[in-house]
Design a protein around this motif. Structure first.
Motif, PDB file in Angstrom:
ATOM      1  N   TYR A  97       0.837  -1.208   0.000  1.00  0.00           N
ATOM      2  CA  TYR A  97       0.000   0.000   0.000  1.00  0.00           C
ATOM      3  C   TYR A  97       0.873   1.260   0.000  1.00  0.00           C
ATOM      4  CZ  TYR A  97      -3.787   3.194   1.205  1.00  0.00           C
ATOM      5  OH  TYR A  97      -4.700   4.222   1.183  1.00  0.00           O
ATOM      6  N   LYS A 126      -8.149  -1.261  -2.469  1.00  0.00           N
ATOM      7  CA  LYS A 126      -7.247  -0.566  -3.395  1.00  0.00           C
ATOM      8  C   LYS A 126      -6.728  -1.518  -4.478  1.00  0.00           C
ATOM      9  CE  LYS A 126      -3.019   2.229  -3.495  1.00  0.00           C
ATOM     10  NZ  LYS A 126      -3.651   3.472  -3.990  1.00  0.00           N
ATOM     11  N   THR A 180       1.437   4.011  -3.122  1.00  0.00           N
ATOM     12  CA  THR A 180       1.111   5.411  -2.871  1.00  0.00           C
ATOM     13  C   THR A 180       2.292   6.335  -3.139  1.00  0.00           C
ATOM     14  OG1 THR A 180      -0.471   4.729  -1.163  1.00  0.00           O
ATOM     15  CG2 THR A 180       0.203   7.038  -1.158  1.00  0.00           C
TER      16      THR A 180
END
Length: 375
Positions: free
Chosen positions: A318, A373, A322
């Motif tokens: 994650y 996501k 990002t």
């Protein structure tokens, strides 16, 4: 190699310490690549490193066993050996001795020069006092099984100060780097412990490796960096620039990393960073704070998960998706390539991982977000 004063003690210690937490493996975390790791360790010692650090749980117990073998042929006598008591496993006073004696056997030594309470936090602190940990420490020092006694720490500044004031500690070990000045003990804790006469050892100098490989979004800052200033070198020398830092502990995984760290340690003078380099750090601090959503160092303390979720991998994917531009597709593929139970979607929100997390990350709330996501 530069050598530094260690708290109120007469001895000096190498600026760089060898951390045996992220040794090269042949696959599984417990399967250490012993020829490669031995070459790394002995190269570091031959290069002037005098402090080697492990823990009961590193590499599922095999880090200490490896060191017991790799420090043969006279290398044990060249270094100060450190390891840590797994305090979360201690249920009664005699357990302190039981774990220490097992570690002495694993390490094939009669004495551990620097012995720490591992990952001391607010939730463990009352238990340590109740079980009379200091009585154990005094006994172990008196009979020669340990030398200096200290603790590694993952909690807030107020707790840190309370623990420092509670005993005549020899030293402490804190997470600290240029993006963590206000995290956990932080700069305030570093200075407080040093002012009290403790030797202060820094862990996670590269924040779990994330400072070693700057993302594209930060490259513009590095394009303006002074000549011959690299990410690893700057992060390490920023720490050595501070007189309160006794030693920087690096968990190296390759011989190249050892060589790179040794080169930086050769230049590890207090107050040696230029104004230009200090300004570069300030710009990097601001940008990293803006970009990174989850403060995970991939230390693995949250594991194992009772449901089988690979928590550090999920958090890392994650963060990478990002922060690192262009990596979202790759991270999605890596997520989908995990074994089914390792994916974030299998989190049952039991909260056990959050109790163990040094960074106090709200893992249970993040797992559904991570799954969404990537799916």
């Amino acid at each position: 190699m530069q050598y530094r004063k260690f708290g109120n003690f007469d001895q000096e210690i190498s600026a760089l310490g060898f951390g045996a937490m992220r040794l090269p493996t042949t696959g599984h975390i417990k399967d250490i690549d012993e020829p490669a790791a031995t070459e790394m360790l002995r190269h570091a010692i031959d290069g002037g490193v005098t402090y080697v650090d492990s823990a009961y749980v590193y590499h599922e117990g095999n880090s200490e066993r490896f060191l017991g073998r790799a420090l043969q042929d006279g290398y044990r006598e060249k270094i100060s050996l450190a390891t840590k008591s797994p305090i979360w496993k201690v249920e009664k006073h005699d357990d302190f001795d039981r774990f220490l004696d097992e570690q002495l056997e694993r390490l094939q030594t009669e004495r551990i020069d620097f012995y720490l309470l591992h990952c001391l936090q607010k939730r463990f602190w009352p238990k340590m006092q109740e079980l009379e940990v200091f009585r154990f420490a005094e006994r172990a020092r008196a009979d020669g099984r340990i030398g200096q006694f200290g603790f590694s720490f993952h909690d807030g500044y107020d707790v840190f100060r309370e623990i420092v004031d509670a005993y005549d500690w020899s030293f402490c070990q804190i997470q600290y780097n240029y993006v963590n000045e206000d995290v956990q003990a932080g700069t305030k804790g570093l200075d407080y412990a040093a002012d009290k006469g403790l030797g202060v050892i820094v862990m996670e100098p590269l924040y779990g490796g994330t400072l070693a490989s700057p993302p594209t979004k930060i490259q513009a800052i590095w394009d303006d960096a002074p000549p011959d200033t690299g990410p690893v070198d700057l992060a390490l020398r920023w720490l050595w620039n501070k007189p309160a830092v006794s030693l920087v502990l690096s968990g190296m995984s390759t011989l190249e990393q050892v060589q790179q760290n040794l080169a930086s340690a050769d230049r590890s003078e207090i107050g040696s960073l230029s104004d230009e380099e200090l300004e570069l750090v300030a710009r990097l601090q601001s940008k990293y704070a803006e970009l990174t959503p989850i403060p995970c160092t991939r230390c693995g303390y949250c594991m194992p998960c009772r449901s089988g979720v690979d928590i550090p991998v999920n958090l890392g994917l994650y963060n990478d998706a990002t922060v690192f531009e262009g990596s979202a597709g790759l991270c999605r593929n890596l997520y989908r390539g995990l074994a089914d139970l390792q994916q974030a979607t299998h989190c049952t929100t039991c909260g056990e991982c959050e109790e163990r997390c040094p960074q106090q990350i709200e893992i249970a709330q993040l797992m559904p977000k991570i799954h969404a996501k990537f799916e």
